[in-house]
Design an enzyme around this catalytic site. Structure first.
Site, PDB file in Angstrom:
ATOM      1  N   GLU A  74       0.832  -1.209   0.000  1.00 58.89           N
ATOM      2  CA  GLU A  74       0.000   0.000   0.000  1.00 58.89           C
ATOM      3  C   GLU A  74       0.860   1.250   0.000  1.00 58.89           C
ATOM      4  O   GLU A  74       0.619   2.209  -0.735  1.00 58.89           O
ATOM      5  CB  GLU A  74      -0.910   0.029   1.232  1.00 58.89           C
ATOM      6  N   CYS A 131       0.191   1.703   7.290  1.00 60.04           N
ATOM      7  CA  CYS A 131      -0.437   2.021   5.993  1.00 60.04           C
ATOM      8  C   CYS A 131      -1.762   2.757   6.189  1.00 60.04           C
ATOM      9  O   CYS A 131      -2.100   3.658   5.421  1.00 60.04           O
ATOM     10  CB  CYS A 131      -0.638   0.755   5.174  1.00 60.04           C
TER      11      CYS A 131
HETATM   12  N1  THU Z   1       2.260  -6.471   4.088  1.00 60.22           N
HETATM   13  C1  THU Z   1       1.815  -5.607   3.119  1.00 60.22           C
HETATM   14  O1  THU Z   1       2.510  -5.349   2.137  1.00 60.22           O
HETATM   15  N2  THU Z   1       0.600  -5.058   3.284  1.00 60.22           N
HETATM   16  C2  THU Z   1      -0.284  -5.388   4.259  1.00 60.22           C
HETATM   17  O2  THU Z   1      -1.384  -4.878   4.277  1.00 60.22           O
HETATM   18  C3  THU Z   1       0.104  -6.345   5.299  1.00 60.22           C
HETATM   19  C4  THU Z   1       1.518  -6.769   5.287  1.00 60.22           C
HETATM   20  C5  THU Z   1       3.549  -7.116   3.888  1.00 60.22           C
HETATM   21  C6  THU Z   1       4.677  -6.669   4.768  1.00 60.22           C
HETATM   22  C7  THU Z   1       5.574  -7.887   4.754  1.00 60.22           C
HETATM   23  O3  THU Z   1       6.386  -7.845   3.597  1.00 60.22           O
HETATM   24  C8  THU Z   1       4.612  -9.062   4.600  1.00 60.22           C
HETATM   25  O4  THU Z   1       3.400  -8.513   4.125  1.00 60.22           O
HETATM   26  C9  THU Z   1       4.366  -9.823   5.886  1.00 60.22           C
HETATM   27  O5  THU Z   1       4.035  -8.958   6.919  1.00 60.22           O
END
Ligand code: THU
Length: 133
Positions: A54, A93
């Site tokens: 995000e 985020c």
């Molecule tokens: N992550 C995201 O990119 N967005 C989310 O809404 C939740 C978590 C990613 C961060 C990390 O690379 C992986 O997911 C595990 O936490």
């Protein structure tokens, strides 16, 4: 529009760099002018520099001069598995969304087959924003 944005997020997820968590996330951010910016999570061996999908999308858009957003679609799940559960945005985020978006901003979670649309205050109640400063 919602389904199309989710499909764009699914494509963006293919670029996720997640060799540590093996949890792949894609996002597609729609501006009020109809432009779409995509993002994926980008992890790091030192862990804390990891950027969520995000925020990747928001920072790409803001760095290109965009300031007005209407919706973001988010898809996520474990590497090698079918997308099923909704991937909900992390607190950081949600705070970034609060910085740039108004109460009509839509957060679309799910898969192209099944998704739910939330308004920003539903996912970020009692938020601290620049209206306090
Ligand atoms: N992550 C995201 O990119 N967005 C989310 O809404 C939740 C978590 C990613 C961060 C990390 O690379 C992986 O997911 C595990 O936490």
């Amino acid at each position: 529009m919602h389904k199309q944005l989710i499909e764009t997020a699914v494509k963006a997820r293919q670029m996720a760099y997640a060799p540590y968590s093996h949890y792949l996330v894609g996002a597609a951010l729609l501006t009020k002018d109809g432009n779409v910016y995509t993002g994926c999570n980008v992890e790091n061996a030192s862990y804390s520099p990891t950027n969520c999908a995000e925020r990747t999308a928001f920072f790409k858009a803001v760095s290109e001069g965009e300031r007005h957003f209407s919706a973001i679609a988010i898809v996520g799940g474990k590497e090698g598995e079918e997308l099923s559960k909704h991937c909900t945005p992390c607190g950081v985020c949600r705070q970034v969304m609060t910085e740039f978006c108004d109460n009509d901003f839509e957060v679309i979670l799910g898969t192209p087959e099944e998704y739910k649309v939330y308004k920003l205050p539903e996912v970020m109640p009692l938020s601290f924003s620049n209206t306090e400063l």
